[in-house]
Scaffold this motif. Sequence first.
Motif, short mmCIF file in Angstrom:
data_model
loop_
_atom_site.label_atom_id
_atom_site.label_comp_id
_atom_site.label_asym_id
_atom_site.label_seq_id
_atom_site.Cartn_x
_atom_site.Cartn_y
_atom_site.Cartn_z
N PRO A 81 0.81 -1.22 0.00
CA PRO A 81 0.00 0.00 0.00
C PRO A 81 0.85 1.27 0.00
O PRO A 81 2.00 1.24 0.43
N ASP A 82 0.25 2.33 -0.49
CA ASP A 82 0.90 3.63 -0.49
C ASP A 82 0.84 4.20 0.93
O ASP A 82 -0.10 3.94 1.66
N GLY A 83 1.87 4.96 1.33
CA GLY A 83 1.84 5.58 2.64
C GLY A 83 2.45 4.73 3.73
O GLY A 83 2.34 5.06 4.91
N VAL A 84 3.09 3.63 3.34
CA VAL A 84 3.74 2.77 4.32
C VAL A 84 5.24 2.79 4.07
O VAL A 84 5.69 2.64 2.94
N GLY A 85 6.02 3.00 5.14
CA GLY A 85 7.47 2.95 5.03
C GLY A 85 8.01 1.83 5.89
O GLY A 85 7.44 1.52 6.93
N VAL A 86 9.08 1.17 5.41
CA VAL A 86 9.65 0.06 6.16
C VAL A 86 11.14 0.29 6.40
O VAL A 86 11.86 0.68 5.47
N VAL A 87 11.58 0.06 7.63
CA VAL A 87 13.02 0.07 7.92
C VAL A 87 13.38 -1.35 8.35
O VAL A 87 12.79 -1.90 9.27
N PHE A 88 14.35 -1.94 7.65
CA PHE A 88 14.69 -3.33 7.92
C PHE A 88 15.84 -3.44 8.92
O PHE A 88 16.55 -2.47 9.17
N GLN A 89 15.99 -4.64 9.46
CA GLN A 89 17.09 -4.86 10.39
C GLN A 89 18.44 -4.80 9.68
O GLN A 89 19.39 -4.20 10.17
N GLU A 90 18.51 -5.45 8.50
CA GLU A 90 19.78 -5.45 7.79
C GLU A 90 20.01 -4.08 7.16
O GLU A 90 19.09 -3.32 6.94
N GLN A 140 31.64 4.12 3.73
CA GLN A 140 32.49 5.00 4.53
C GLN A 140 31.85 5.35 5.87
O GLN A 140 32.44 6.06 6.66
N LEU A 141 30.62 4.86 6.11
CA LEU A 141 29.89 5.20 7.33
C LEU A 141 29.85 4.03 8.31
O LEU A 141 30.01 2.88 7.92
N SER A 142 29.60 4.35 9.57
CA SER A 142 29.46 3.30 10.58
C SER A 142 28.08 2.65 10.44
O SER A 142 27.20 3.17 9.77
N GLY A 143 27.92 1.50 11.09
CA GLY A 143 26.65 0.78 11.02
C GLY A 143 25.47 1.62 11.49
O GLY A 143 24.41 1.63 10.88
N GLY A 144 25.68 2.36 12.60
CA GLY A 144 24.62 3.20 13.13
C GLY A 144 24.21 4.28 12.15
O GLY A 144 23.03 4.57 11.96
N MET A 145 25.21 4.88 11.49
CA MET A 145 24.91 5.94 10.53
C MET A 145 24.20 5.39 9.30
O MET A 145 23.30 6.01 8.76
N CYS A 150 18.89 4.74 6.26
CA CYS A 150 17.70 3.97 5.89
C CYS A 150 16.45 4.57 6.52
O CYS A 150 15.39 4.64 5.88
N ILE A 151 16.57 5.04 7.75
CA ILE A 151 15.43 5.68 8.40
C ILE A 151 15.08 6.98 7.66
O ILE A 151 13.92 7.25 7.37
N ALA A 152 16.12 7.75 7.32
CA ALA A 152 15.89 9.00 6.60
C ALA A 152 15.22 8.73 5.26
O ALA A 152 14.29 9.44 4.85
N ARG A 153 15.65 7.66 4.58
CA ARG A 153 15.09 7.33 3.28
C ARG A 153 13.59 7.02 3.41
O ARG A 153 12.81 7.31 2.53
N THR A 154 13.23 6.40 4.54
CA THR A 154 11.82 6.10 4.76
C THR A 154 11.04 7.37 5.12
O THR A 154 9.95 7.60 4.62
N LEU A 155 11.65 8.23 5.98
CA LEU A 155 10.94 9.40 6.48
C LEU A 155 10.63 10.44 5.41
O LEU A 155 9.57 11.06 5.45
N ILE C 151 16.05 -5.82 -2.36
CA ILE C 151 14.88 -6.09 -3.20
C ILE C 151 13.60 -5.70 -2.46
O ILE C 151 12.71 -5.07 -3.03
N LYS C 152 13.56 -6.03 -1.15
CA LYS C 152 12.38 -5.66 -0.36
C LYS C 152 12.21 -4.15 -0.33
O LYS C 152 11.09 -3.64 -0.40
N THR C 153 13.33 -3.43 -0.22
CA THR C 153 13.26 -1.98 -0.23
C THR C 153 12.59 -1.49 -1.51
O THR C 153 11.74 -0.60 -1.47
N GLY C 154 12.96 -2.11 -2.62
CA GLY C 154 12.33 -1.76 -3.89
C GLY C 154 10.85 -2.11 -3.90
O GLY C 154 10.02 -1.34 -4.39
N LEU C 155 10.51 -3.25 -3.33
CA LEU C 155 9.11 -3.68 -3.31
C LEU C 155 8.26 -2.70 -2.50
O LEU C 155 7.14 -2.35 -2.90
#
Lengths: 269, 250, 249
Positions: A81-90, A140-145, A150-155, C151-155
């Motif tokens: 759906p539109d309007g949903v953002g996901v941040v993954f563990q990896e 070039q960034l740390s894991g936290g950064m 990824c969070i910024a990309r979602t927001l 890939i999930k990010t793209g989905l």
Amino acid sequence: MTAEVHVALRGVGKSFSRAESSDVVHALGPIDLELRKGEFFAVVGPSGCGKSTMLELIAGLTSATSGSVEFEGASIAGRIPDGVGVVFQEDACFPWMTIRDNIDFGLKRAKLDAVERRDRVDRAIAMMGLSGFAESYPAQLSGGMRQRVCIARTLVMKPRLILLDEPFGALDQQTRLLMGDELLKLWRLSGATVFLITHALDEAAMLADRIGVMSARPGRLLDVIETGWPKERDSRIVEDPRFGEITARLWRSLREESMKSMGAAGASS
Amino acid sequence: MTRAGLWRIALVTGFAGAIEVLCLTGTIDKITMQAPHRMLVDLAKMIASGSMNAAIAKTLTNAVLAFLPAIAVGILTAVALFPFKRVRNVLDPLFATYYAIPVFAFYPLLIVMLGLGDAPQILLGFMLAVVAVIINTLNGLDRVPRVLIKTARVNRMGPLATAFGVMLPSAAPYVLTGVKLAVAYSLIGIIGAEFIMSRGGMGYEISFAYNNFDNAIMYPLILLILVVSIGVNTLLGLWEKRLMLRKSGR
Amino acid sequence: MKAQTRNAAINTVLLLVLVTAAWQLLYWSFGDAALRSPAQTLAYTVKLFSGEMIWPHLRETMAAFAVALLLAAVIGLSIGFTLGYNRFAADVFEPMLVALYSIPKITLYPILLLMFGLGMPAKVAFGAIHGIIPIALFTMNAVRNVRVVLIKTGLVLNLGRGEMVRSILFPAALPEIFTGLRVGFSLTLIGTLLGEMFASQRGLGYLLMNAIGLHNIDLLMALTTILIVFAATASIVLLHYDRKIHARL
């Protein structure tokens, strides 16, 4: 207080069939749950209980074997759906793009005008403490950064529902607490509904309005705990005696379930 | 048998069947290609009569004589080179270029050095095979988990014991990839040399048969070489799969 | 970065010196009957390039190689992407590709000659079949090993199939695909040259075969040197970019 229902899971279950054999693995459910609009909901549960599957069901990345998932009143049947953002563990940063291009990735597709895009990306970069790294590459960034990218990309997409799948799982404890603070701030600013999956009880206790406790596989909701925290809060609430009570209550419900899944893991490997 | 395996057999059979039909209907003429069933019949006859036994024995013996030393020397060279980052950096472009060079150009030089017998052919096969073993063994050694090497040190193993007791076993799947390539390359070296200049062997017989339009000898010999190389590789592949499974722990 | 480039240059020079020294030693031990010295070869090569004879052959080889490489890349990438996407097709075809990769393709030259006749098509085909399989195998693995989370990010962003390939799968798989193309480059070159040696009457491979037959050591050494210099230069450049792309990960 009865707020508007934002996401509704009704009798949701999920089974997998194993590739090599014909046995069906019952992974999740049935689950009934309603997320209120604008609330911060966390899910804790023993490993392998199907927490991530639950998130993927809401995100539309996978579809339920039984029951239905609704977002803003419309059913999600394996459709994203539109309007949903996901941040993954990896780490989901695209290693071939600069930080700016990573954050801009979704906006570019949404065909917003360049000024608006630039503005949103710049604000996200500043908000996530990534200033000065816009033209760097993820390596070039740390894991936290990287996780902040990824969070910024979602927001920047201004999602109305943010799903986070153990986003701080790979980070050290101090960084996690600070990231938790930032997450709370972002949640208040965006007004979005947040659904967080975590294995860290203290993280759930500190961040969420409500916490769902799941059983060992097949994962079911054992309990939903209201934390009763004020909207304005940060990591300092760990000093509040109620924080200890909530964590203790979570552990009481979970201890036995975790032992079950540990035994199962021991037997299967 | 898995579904994919069945499909594979069906496809190969279908392909051979299609060629069979095309040959029998004359769409592919007799001078270009024999019908597959003819190749098999000719191959059976050839083996039964023993007419090519000497050539087959010569080529396969030489290939083994090139292959086995290539493995031993290749693995030992890789183990010896591995710790010397600087030397490897210098040699890397050589390795990257090696298989683009027509090594056969050195055949005349080898003939002058070793005489026109089997020795220069074996050396050519060795030269082609050994580098594949070195490259892949080094690749495998690079991927040995640090923690295994540390474990070896904690157990106070010496450099040799570490190399042969911990690192090579850990790198085994990659070494095997090199060994598989070495099978092909030793055969390429031997057969190629036989094509160019030789007094016998399967390569010599194939090019002799080609020049005389003798498809009844040429196709069965080619088929035999393909069967031998695919057979050896399949066996090594099964072994490789077992090693990989053990490594991934599933 | 600067220091890295300088190191690479030093290493290249060092390798050049080592190879030349080994060559000179070999010359001193075996003499004119077997080979020529580096200096003699260089002189002959210069002479060769100032003459007329070599140019048409050089052009022929370059043209054949270019066409073969293009074919190998296009076909190899197509097969690789198709199999990388389709798990079942990969299960069916991967063992066949691996088997084809492992056969001594040199034995197939008479068949190609009978199919294509003596000339350009035969050597282009010979070059291409050497290059297609490694490119296909590397591409397949590259596509298959793209991390699921990307890939999930793209989905989640509702990317269509075409866009998914263009903006996620391809860039994510690019480093490994590039390695495949690098290996494919080498093998297509050797394939084309072998094709010329056995199935042609023009080109550097043909000249090489001729020189072997006539025991023309001057020509043999000069041609080998030219081919090695070309292959090595290309390999070093490709290897450099290969490392650069991989370094970002």
